[in-house]
Design a protein around this motif. Structure first.
Motif, PDB file in Angstrom:
ATOM      1  N   SER A   1       0.820  -1.209   0.000  1.00  0.00           N
ATOM      2  CA  SER A   1       0.000   0.000   0.000  1.00  0.00           C
ATOM      3  C   SER A   1       0.851   1.255   0.000  1.00  0.00           C
TER       4      SER A   1
ATOM      5  N   TYR B   1      -1.486   1.922  10.523  1.00  0.00           N
ATOM      6  CA  TYR B   1      -1.747   0.500  10.316  1.00  0.00           C
ATOM      7  C   TYR B   1      -1.309  -0.268  11.563  1.00  0.00           C
TER       8      TYR B   1
ATOM      9  N   PRO C   1      -9.540   3.604   6.047  1.00  0.00           N
ATOM     10  CA  PRO C   1      -8.988   2.991   4.819  1.00  0.00           C
ATOM     11  C   PRO C   1      -9.562   3.608   3.555  1.00  0.00           C
TER      12      PRO C   1
ATOM     13  N   LEU D   1      -5.123   1.927   0.987  1.00  0.00           N
ATOM     14  CA  LEU D   1      -5.263   0.478   1.099  1.00  0.00           C
ATOM     15  C   LEU D   1      -5.737  -0.075  -0.247  1.00  0.00           C
TER      16      LEU D   1
END
Length: 433
Positions: A89, A224, A245, A251
C-alpha cells in the motif's frame, strides 16, 4: 488419534509465542458458526444476513480490543498478508503520487520510495521489503537494536527519515526476546517530522503484543496495525487496522473478483474463523489484566527457578537472559524469557541438543518461522538473526531457548519443566560435541 490426543494432554507447552491453543470459548464459537452461520454473508437471505451480523459483531470486538473504529478493521488471512499489504500500500501510494507530479518521460528520475524498519522485525515484514530493494523498486533503512536496552533508539529512526520516506514500521514487541518498543513515542515524532519530509505512514506489527498488554491505536499514533489470531488463543486468521482505509490511509486491493470487505479484500468471508477471532478478542476485552497478571507470575516463577537450578558455580552452567530487563513489565512481555545455557567447555553445544532431550516440554530455539527449511526447531544450526542483531554473541545465541508461558501455564508445569531442562542440558553437555 486417541494416542495423539493423550500425548498432547501430557505436554508442558512453553511455545506460546509461536502459536497458542484455541481457547475453549473460541472453539465453541467456531463450531456454532460452522453449523448455524454457514450461509454466504453476501447473500440477501435471512441466514446470509445472520452470518453478516456475526461478522459485524466480531469486527466490533476486535476494534474495541485496540480502541479503534469498527470500520477500520479489515479481515485478512493472517499476519503475513497484513504486513505485505501494508508495504504494498505504501509503495503503490508513493508511485501514484509521483505520477501526478512528474511526466512519464521524467519518471525514471524519481527517487525510490524509502521504508524505515528495524533489523529484528518478523520475516513477514523484512522479506517483502528486501524483495522490493533487490528489484530496484524501493530503498530501505534497517535500524539496529541497542544491546543495552533490547530496543531501538528514537534518534536512529529520525536520523534516516527523508522526503521520500513513505513508511515507518516498528514492531510493538519482539517475538524472540520479548522486548517492548516505544512505538507511541517513535510514531509521534515521525508524524511531526513527516510534515517537513513528506507524507509518511506509520505501522506496527502487534502480533506478539495483543492479549499481553493494553493496546490503543490512537495513543500509538499508527496508521496501520497488524493483528494475528493464533497469537492470542484465536484461529489462524488475522486482521489489519487501517485508519480510515481508502480515505485517510491508502489500502489498494490485493485481490479482485468481488466486493467483500467494502471492496478492499475480495473473497467470500470465512465466517466461522472470523467469529472465532471475535470471540478471542472478546476474551481479551474482558480478561486482559487477569491474563497479564497470571502470565507475569508464571514468568517470574520460571525465571527464579531457572536461576536457582542453574546457579553459577560448582559444575553447573551459567544462564544468560537475552533481554537486559527481562523481569520489567514495561520493557519486556509478561510471558517471554529468552535464555541461554552456557559453559566454556561446551565447544559445540547448541540449543537443538537440549530440545532433542526434552521429553514433555515444548519450546523453541528462536522463532518458529526462522527454523531451517521451516521444520522443527531441532533442525536449527545457525544462530537467530534477531539475537545477533540484538548484540547477542554467536556462541550464546546458538545456546538460546525461547520459553513463552501462557494462560494455561501452572506452577506445577514450571517446577517439572525446569527439572527437565536441567536434565536435558546435562545430557547435551555430556556429549562434548
Amino acid at each position: 488419534m486417541a494416542n495423539l490426543m493423550s500425548s498432547i494432554a501430557d505436554v508442558i507447552y512453553f511455545d506460546n509465542n509461536a502459536t497458542t491453543p484455541l481457547a475453549p470459548e473460541v472453539c465453541h464459537a467456531i463450531n456454532t458458526a460452522c453449523v448455524n452461520a454457514f450461509a454466504n454473508p453476501s447473500s440477501a437471505s435471512v441466514i446470509g444476513k445472520a452470518a453478516k451480523k456475526l461478522i459485524i459483531e466480531s469486527r466490533s470486538e476486535i476494534a474495541q480490543m485496540i480502541n479503534a473504529d469498527f470500520t477500520d478493521i479489515i479481515f485478512t488471512s493472517g499476519g503475513t498478508e497484513s504486513n505485505n499489504w501494508v508495504v504494498y500500500s505504501a509503495i503503490k501510494y508513493y508511485y501514484s503520487k509521483m505520477s501526478e507530479k512528474v511526466s512519464p518521460n521524467d519518471f525514471k528520475s524519481v527517487p525510490l520510495p524509502h521504508i524505515v524498519t528495524t533489523e529484528v522485525e518478523h520475516d513477514a515484514m523484512i522479506e517483502p521489503i528486501q524483495k522490493l530493494v533487490e528489484e530496484g523498486k524501493a530503498q530501505a533503512s534497517f535500524i539496529a537494536v541497542d544491546p543495552k536496552t533490547g530496543s531501538i533508539d528514537l534518534e536512529d529512526v529520525l536520523r534516516v527519515l527523508k522526503e521520500e520516506t513513505v513508511l515507518v514500521s516498528v514492531m510493538l514487541s519482539n517475538n524472540e526476546t520479548g522486548a517492548i518498543f516505544p512505538v507511541a513515542e517513535i510514531m509521534q515524532r515521525v508524524k511531526a517530522a513527516s510534515k517537513e519530509y513528506g507524507n509518511c505512514f506509520c505501522h506496527t506489527d502487534a502480533a506478539q503484543s495483543i492479549g499481553k498488554m493494553k493496546i490503543d491505536v490512537k495513543k500509538l499514533n499508527v496508521d496501520y496495525l497488524t493483528i494475528v489470531g493464533h497469537k492470542f488463543y484465536g484461529p489462524r486468521i488475522g486482521a489489519l487496522y487501517v485508519n480510515k482505509p481508502g480515505e485517510k490511509t491508502p489500502l489498494p486491493p490485493l485481490f479482485f473478483g468481488g466486493n467483500q470487505e467494502r471492496g478492499f479484500r475480495s473473497g467470500t468471508e470465512n465466517t466461522p474463523m472470523i467469529v472465532g477471532l471475535g470471540a478471542a478478542a472478546r476474551l481479551v476485552n474482558e480478561n486482559l489484566e487477569l491474563y497479564r497478571n497470571h502470565m507475569y507470575q508464571m514468568k517470574m516463577l520460571l525465571h527464579d527457578k531457572l536461576v536457582e537450578m542453574f546457579e553459577t558455580g560448582s559444575e553447573r552452567p551459567c544462564v544468560f537472559f537475552n533481554h537486559p530487563n527481562v523481569t520489567d513489565q514495561s520493557n519486556c512481555l509478561v510471558n517471554t524469557i529468552s535464555v541461554a545455557f552456557y559453559d566454556p567447555e561446551w565447544k559445540s553445544f547448541t540449543a537443538s541438543a537440549v530440545l532433542n532431550n526434552l521429553s514433555k516440554v515444548v519450546a523453541s530455539a528462536g522463532a518458529a518461522c526462522h527454523s531451517q527449511q521451516h521444520n522443527d526447531s531441532s533442525a536449527v544450526t545457525t544462530p537467530s538473526r534477531v539475537l545477533i542483531s540484538c548484540g547477542v554473541e554467536e556462541h550464546i545465541a546458538l545456546r538460546t531457548i525461547r520459553l513463552s508461558v501462557g494462560r494455561q501455564t501452572t506452577a506445577a508445569d514450571i517446577e517439572e519443566a525446569v527439572v527437565q531442562l536441567y536434565s536435558a542440558v546435562s545430557m547435551a553437555a555430556q556429549t562434548k560435541i
